[in-house]
Scaffold this motif. Structure first.
Motif, PDB file in Angstrom:
ATOM      1  N   LEU A 163     -11.299 -41.886   8.458  1.00 10.40           N
ATOM      2  CA  LEU A 163     -10.215 -42.472   7.688  1.00 10.40           C
ATOM      3  C   LEU A 163      -8.931 -41.775   8.105  1.00 10.40           C
ATOM      4  N   THR A 164      -7.897 -42.552   8.395  1.00 11.76           N
ATOM      5  CA  THR A 164      -6.626 -41.922   8.726  1.00 11.76           C
ATOM      6  C   THR A 164      -5.560 -42.468   7.796  1.00 11.76           C
ATOM      7  N   VAL A 165      -4.834 -41.573   7.189  1.00 14.63           N
ATOM      8  CA  VAL A 165      -3.782 -42.030   6.278  1.00 14.63           C
ATOM      9  C   VAL A 165      -2.452 -41.449   6.726  1.00 14.63           C
ATOM     10  N   LYS A 166      -1.405 -42.129   6.308  1.00  9.21           N
ATOM     11  CA  LYS A 166      -0.076 -41.624   6.624  1.00  9.21           C
ATOM     12  C   LYS A 166       0.773 -41.760   5.370  1.00  9.21           C
ATOM     13  N   ASN A 167       1.404 -40.667   5.003  1.00 11.58           N
ATOM     14  CA  ASN A 167       2.245 -40.699   3.826  1.00 11.58           C
ATOM     15  C   ASN A 167       3.565 -41.384   4.185  1.00 11.58           C
ATOM     16  N   ALA A 168       3.846 -42.499   3.479  1.00  9.45           N
ATOM     17  CA  ALA A 168       5.025 -43.294   3.807  1.00  9.45           C
ATOM     18  C   ALA A 168       6.306 -42.506   3.553  1.00  9.45           C
ATOM     19  N   ARG A 169       6.282 -41.642   2.541  1.00 10.16           N
ATOM     20  CA  ARG A 169       7.499 -40.966   2.131  1.00 10.16           C
ATOM     21  C   ARG A 169       7.834 -39.784   3.053  1.00 10.16           C
ATOM     22  N   THR A 170       6.830 -38.948   3.303  1.00  9.86           N
ATOM     23  CA  THR A 170       7.112 -37.753   4.094  1.00  9.86           C
ATOM     24  C   THR A 170       6.820 -37.948   5.573  1.00  9.86           C
ATOM     25  N   GLY A 171       6.067 -39.009   5.889  1.00 11.78           N
ATOM     26  CA  GLY A 171       5.753 -39.252   7.284  1.00 11.78           C
ATOM     27  C   GLY A 171       4.654 -38.360   7.819  1.00 11.78           C
ATOM     28  N   LEU A 172       4.016 -37.580   6.932  1.00 15.03           N
ATOM     29  CA  LEU A 172       2.931 -36.707   7.367  1.00 15.03           C
ATOM     30  C   LEU A 172       1.621 -37.477   7.309  1.00 15.03           C
ATOM     31  N   GLY A 173       0.838 -37.343   8.357  1.00 13.88           N
ATOM     32  CA  GLY A 173      -0.440 -38.035   8.364  1.00 13.88           C
ATOM     33  C   GLY A 173      -1.579 -37.053   8.396  1.00 13.88           C
ATOM     34  N   SER A 174      -2.753 -37.509   7.961  1.00 14.38           N
ATOM     35  CA  SER A 174      -3.926 -36.659   8.145  1.00 14.38           C
ATOM     36  C   SER A 174      -5.153 -37.553   8.190  1.00 14.38           C
ATOM     37  N   SER A 175      -6.204 -37.024   8.788  1.00 19.03           N
ATOM     38  CA  SER A 175      -7.379 -37.865   8.938  1.00 19.03           C
ATOM     39  C   SER A 175      -8.609 -37.124   8.461  1.00 19.03           C
ATOM     40  N   LEU A 176      -9.570 -37.904   7.999  1.00 17.09           N
ATOM     41  CA  LEU A 176     -10.817 -37.353   7.494  1.00 17.09           C
ATOM     42  C   LEU A 176     -11.854 -37.422   8.603  1.00 17.09           C
ATOM     43  N   PRO A 177     -12.378 -36.281   9.033  1.00 15.15           N
ATOM     44  CA  PRO A 177     -13.332 -36.313  10.149  1.00 15.15           C
ATOM     45  C   PRO A 177     -14.715 -36.821   9.730  1.00 15.15           C
ATOM     46  N   MET A 178     -15.520 -37.155  10.754  1.00 16.13           N
ATOM     47  CA  MET A 178     -16.861 -37.675  10.489  1.00 16.13           C
ATOM     48  C   MET A 178     -17.741 -36.635   9.793  1.00 16.13           C
ATOM     49  N   THR A 179     -17.404 -35.352   9.974  1.00 15.08           N
ATOM     50  CA  THR A 179     -18.237 -34.307   9.381  1.00 15.08           C
ATOM     51  C   THR A 179     -18.315 -34.436   7.864  1.00 15.08           C
ATOM     52  N   PHE A 180     -17.350 -35.177   7.284  1.00  9.45           N
ATOM     53  CA  PHE A 180     -17.375 -35.398   5.842  1.00  9.45           C
ATOM     54  C   PHE A 180     -18.684 -36.063   5.430  1.00  9.45           C
ATOM     55  N   LEU A 181     -19.135 -37.011   6.269  1.00  6.90           N
ATOM     56  CA  LEU A 181     -20.388 -37.710   5.969  1.00  6.90           C
ATOM     57  C   LEU A 181     -21.572 -36.737   6.015  1.00  6.90           C
ATOM     58  N   ILE A 182     -21.519 -35.787   6.954  1.00  4.36           N
ATOM     59  CA  ILE A 182     -22.601 -34.805   7.056  1.00  4.36           C
ATOM     60  C   ILE A 182     -22.703 -34.011   5.768  1.00  4.36           C
ATOM     61  N   MET A 183     -21.536 -33.622   5.265  1.00  2.49           N
ATOM     62  CA  MET A 183     -21.522 -32.853   4.023  1.00  2.49           C
ATOM     63  C   MET A 183     -22.123 -33.665   2.881  1.00  2.49           C
ATOM     64  N   ILE A 184     -21.688 -34.931   2.756  1.00  2.86           N
ATOM     65  CA  ILE A 184     -22.221 -35.790   1.690  1.00  2.86           C
ATOM     66  C   ILE A 184     -23.743 -35.903   1.838  1.00  2.86           C
ATOM     67  N   GLY A 185     -24.183 -36.112   3.086  1.00  2.00           N
ATOM     68  CA  GLY A 185     -25.618 -36.246   3.342  1.00  2.00           C
ATOM     69  C   GLY A 185     -26.386 -35.010   2.909  1.00  2.00           C
ATOM     70  N   LEU A 186     -25.853 -33.838   3.266  1.00  2.00           N
ATOM     71  CA  LEU A 186     -26.533 -32.593   2.900  1.00  2.00           C
ATOM     72  C   LEU A 186     -26.635 -32.438   1.393  1.00  2.00           C
ATOM     73  N   TYR A 187     -25.562 -32.828   0.695  1.00  2.00           N
ATOM     74  CA  TYR A 187     -25.597 -32.709  -0.767  1.00  2.00           C
ATOM     75  C   TYR A 187     -26.646 -33.634  -1.358  1.00  2.00           C
ATOM     76  N   ILE A 188     -26.727 -34.864  -0.819  1.00  2.00           N
ATOM     77  CA  ILE A 188     -27.717 -35.808  -1.356  1.00  2.00           C
ATOM     78  C   ILE A 188     -29.128 -35.269  -1.117  1.00  2.00           C
ATOM     79  N   ILE A 189     -29.382 -34.789   0.112  1.00  2.00           N
ATOM     80  CA  ILE A 189     -30.723 -34.265   0.416  1.00  2.00           C
ATOM     81  C   ILE A 189     -31.058 -33.094  -0.507  1.00  2.00           C
ATOM     82  N   THR A 190     -30.111 -32.158  -0.622  1.00  2.00           N
ATOM     83  CA  THR A 190     -30.379 -30.991  -1.467  1.00  2.00           C
ATOM     84  C   THR A 190     -30.622 -31.411  -2.908  1.00  2.00           C
TER      85      THR A 190
END
Lengths: 340, 329
Positions: A163-190
């Motif tokens: 997911l990549t977002v860009k703040n319209a007001r400040t012009g700063l962008g940031s993106s969510l890496p795929m590793t986020f899914l790994i974390m979610i997966g690990l939590y579900i398994i645990t």
């Protein structure tokens, strides 16, 4: 069916952590107006990934045995070995195999921890301090690990984002890496393992009262050994995730991450004496400390004050949880006395 | 009686290890090892973490642990350094130096009392209490020093770092004095005996009418005070102080305490044992330094290995002894 019981919720530490998180985010929003901006939220989630995977290690160790401080070094060493092996065999396929390599190395290191702790019954803090010093020596002394580029599979994984977002007001962008899914997966398994399997219940039983757990038929030694092996595997995953997210392998960046994570897990209501701890609390505690270290600057508090804040939060959080378990123990013994 | 004998056994074992190491070093590297200069550097280096290890050792005997010693040392070093810097210009005597030393010791004691308060009154497990307080002390040190190195310490003070009394550096004399005083306190006074009792069985101590909280607070206060001394010694030696200096010492101090025979669960251990362990570790580390092709990072590997090996050896020896006792009875 579980009934929604508000009084019961009030007794949980998780609830208070949640309230503090809401309050803190509202304060930051009011002071800076930047907290609920889309890029800040994504940034927050992004910096949550590695600590919250570490938090799983800390949680499992605390609930069953005691503190484990070796996970950052296991992460560093197993990620290093996995990257080296991948480069050596010239593998360019999927990143999945790289993770498997790392997990195998991590499990071996975790098994060393588990073996010493189970066989000799030493305090886990001292043992893991010792082994993390050994892993550190192997990584920086024997292998002389330096900064290096990632192999192709990991590089590709790092370039794709969820997911990549860009703040319209400040012009700063940031993106969510795929590793986020790994974390979610690990939590579900645990979550599934801890709550719906016999082994998972054994983890809690063992931390609550080892002798009772043994009499109840749990194989205490095997479960404890298994936890440390699993911790090694989880730490290895976190290690690879970290290198994927920073797009380079940085051997010296891992060390020292353990203290904050342990604090986060304790804040989330995990009992230090063992037997009590939830994933909910784990993630909330991590979120709170990540927020403090990420967002204090938004409120205009200088970075140099960050450590003071973290220290105060750890002390207050652990004091509350220690006093809670103390008064709970007193009430219990009072009830016992009255009954007798 | 049995307990007293056990400690002696441990010290004998440590002394044997120490002699073995010295002999190995003398035989393999005589040119570098047997030199006055080498011994002087060695004792100077070890005084700092040796002092902190004594503090950690006392806390471990009482059943806890102190992870904050290094940061108490840094904090006190920074405070003393900044006071000396600021007051050096205005005064002509050396009184301000004594004042700075006094304030540093006071701050160390207060930090220790704070730790003790967290452990005793608030019942936070020692490891987590000192984990939190080390973040706090380090944070305060960063705020005070603005995250930078405090340097430019007046020469009148740093002279202590280079002074030799009968060829022995002052730092080492301080270390010896602290060791002797602490050995006396721990083994000969009522308070010392109570620290062992608290470490062996905190519940029984309460039933025996001993003030648990007061003992714990005093134990951590001593640790804080010793850490402050360590901070002052290092300020004199390296002429500067920084909030995150010497982070690796934390691990080292615990290793020394365990190597010196302190049981991680509390109740066992002795101050002379810790002091001998300090010397063993320093010889090992100086010896490794004489091989330029061995990277510094190998030391972590060796220390971690030694820590676990010592734990296992002690475990096996104690088990054998217990088995022998059982056979006798």
């Amino acid at each position: 069916m579980k009934k929604f019981d508000f009084k019961k919720i009030l007794k949980h530490t998780e609830f208070y952590v949640f309230v503090i998180i809401i309050a803190l985010s509202l304060i930051i929003q009011a002071r800076s107006g930047l907290f609920f901006a889309n890029n800040n939220i994504v940034d927050l989630l992004r910096s949550l990934i590695v600590p919250s995977i570490y938090a799983l290690c800390a949680l499992l160790a605390f609930v069953s045995t005691g503190p484990d401080v070796s996970f950052p070094l296991i992460a560093a060493l197993s990620a290093y070995l996995a990257i080296i092996v991948t480069k050596a065999i010239g593998y360019t396929g999927s990143a999945f195999l790289v993770f498997i390599f790392a997990i195998i190395f991590g499990m071996v290191m975790g098994a060393l921890n588990g073996w010493i702790i189970v066989k000799y019954k030493f305090p886990s803090l001292i043992v893991t301090l010792g082994t993390s010093s050994i892993f550190n020596g192997i990584l920086l002394g024997a292998f002389e690990a330096g900064r290096m580029d990632l192999p192709q599979p990991l590089e590709r994984l790092g370039e794709t984002s969820l997911l990549t977002v860009k703040n319209a007001r400040t012009g700063l962008g940031s993106s969510l890496p795929m590793t986020f899914l790994i974390m979610i997966g690990l939590y579900i398994i645990t979550y599934l393992v801890l709550n719906y399997t016999m082994v998972g219940r054994g983890v809690y039983a063992l931390g609550g009262d080892e002798i009772s757990a043994e009499r109840a038929g749990f194989n205490v030694k095997a479960i404890r050994f298994g936890i440390f092996v699993a911790n090694g595997a989880i730490a290895a995953i976190a290690g690879v995730c970290y290198s994927v997210m920073s797009m380079r392998y940085l051997p010296t960046e891992y060390e020292g991450g353990e203290m904050i994570v342990i604090a986060a897990v304790i804040l989330g209501g995990t009992r230090m004496a063992g037997g009590v701890g939830t994933l909910k609390g784990c993630i909330l505690g991590t979120l709170l400390l990540t927020m403090v270290s990420n967002s204090l600057i938004l409120v205009g508090i200088p970075v140099s004050w960050q450590r003071v804040f973290i220290g105060v939060i750890i002390i207050i959080g652990t004091a509350i949880s220690a006093l809670q378990s103390y008064t709970a123990g007193r009430i219990k013994s009072k009830v016992k006395k009255e009954a007798a | 009686m049995i307990k007293a004998k056990k400690i002696d056994d441990n010290i004998v074992r440590l002394l044997i290890i120490l002699t073995a190491f010295i002999m190995i070093a003398c035989v393999t590297r005589p040119a570098n090892f047997i030199q006055l200069g080498n011994f002087q550097t060695m004792v100077k280096q070890m005084s700092e973490y040796g002092l902190m290890a004594l503090g950690v050792g006392i806390c471990m005997i009482s059943g806890g642990i102190d992870l904050s010693t290094v940061y108490i040392a840094n904090l006190t070093g920074i405070i003393a350094g900044m006071m000396m810097q600021n007051m050096a210009a205005g005064s002509n005597g050396n009184g301000y130096i004594y004042l700075a030393i006094l304030v540093a010791l006071l701050v160390g004691a207060i930090c220790g009392i704070f730790n003790g308060f967290l452990v005793s009154y608030l019942r936070i497990p020692a490891m987590l209490a000192t984990l939190g307080s080390y973040q706090l002390f380090m944070g305060i040190a960063i705020v005070i020093s603005h995250g930078s190195t405090v340097s430019g310490i007046p020469e009148a003070y740093t002279r202590f770092g280079t002074t030799l009394i009968a060829q022995i550096p002052v730092a080492f004399i301080i270390f010896l004095l602290v060791t002797i005083v602490l050995s006396f306190i721990i083994s000969k006074t009522k308070f010392g005996q109570r620290i062992y009792l608290v470490g062996t069985n905190a519940q029984a101590v309460k039933f025996a009418g001993i003030k648990y909280n007061a003992i714990i607070i005093r134990a951590y206060m001593i640790s804080g005070l010793i850490s402050a001394i360590a901070g002052l010694v290092s300020l004199a030696r390296i002429n500067s102080a920084k909030a995150d200096f010497g982070s690796s010492y934390t691990m080292q101090t615990i290793l020394i305490a365990v190597l010196g025979g302190v049981h991680p669960d509390g109740g066992f251990g002795s101050i002379p044992g810790i002091a001998i362990a300090v010397v063993i570790l320093q010889i090992l580390s100086s010896y490794l330094n004489m091989f330029p092709n061995i990277s510094n990072y190998y030391r972590n590997l060796i220390w971690g290995f030694v820590l676990i090996a010592v734990l296992i050896i002690n475990f096996v020896i104690n088990k054998r002894k217990a088995a022998k006792l059982r056979k006798m009875s």
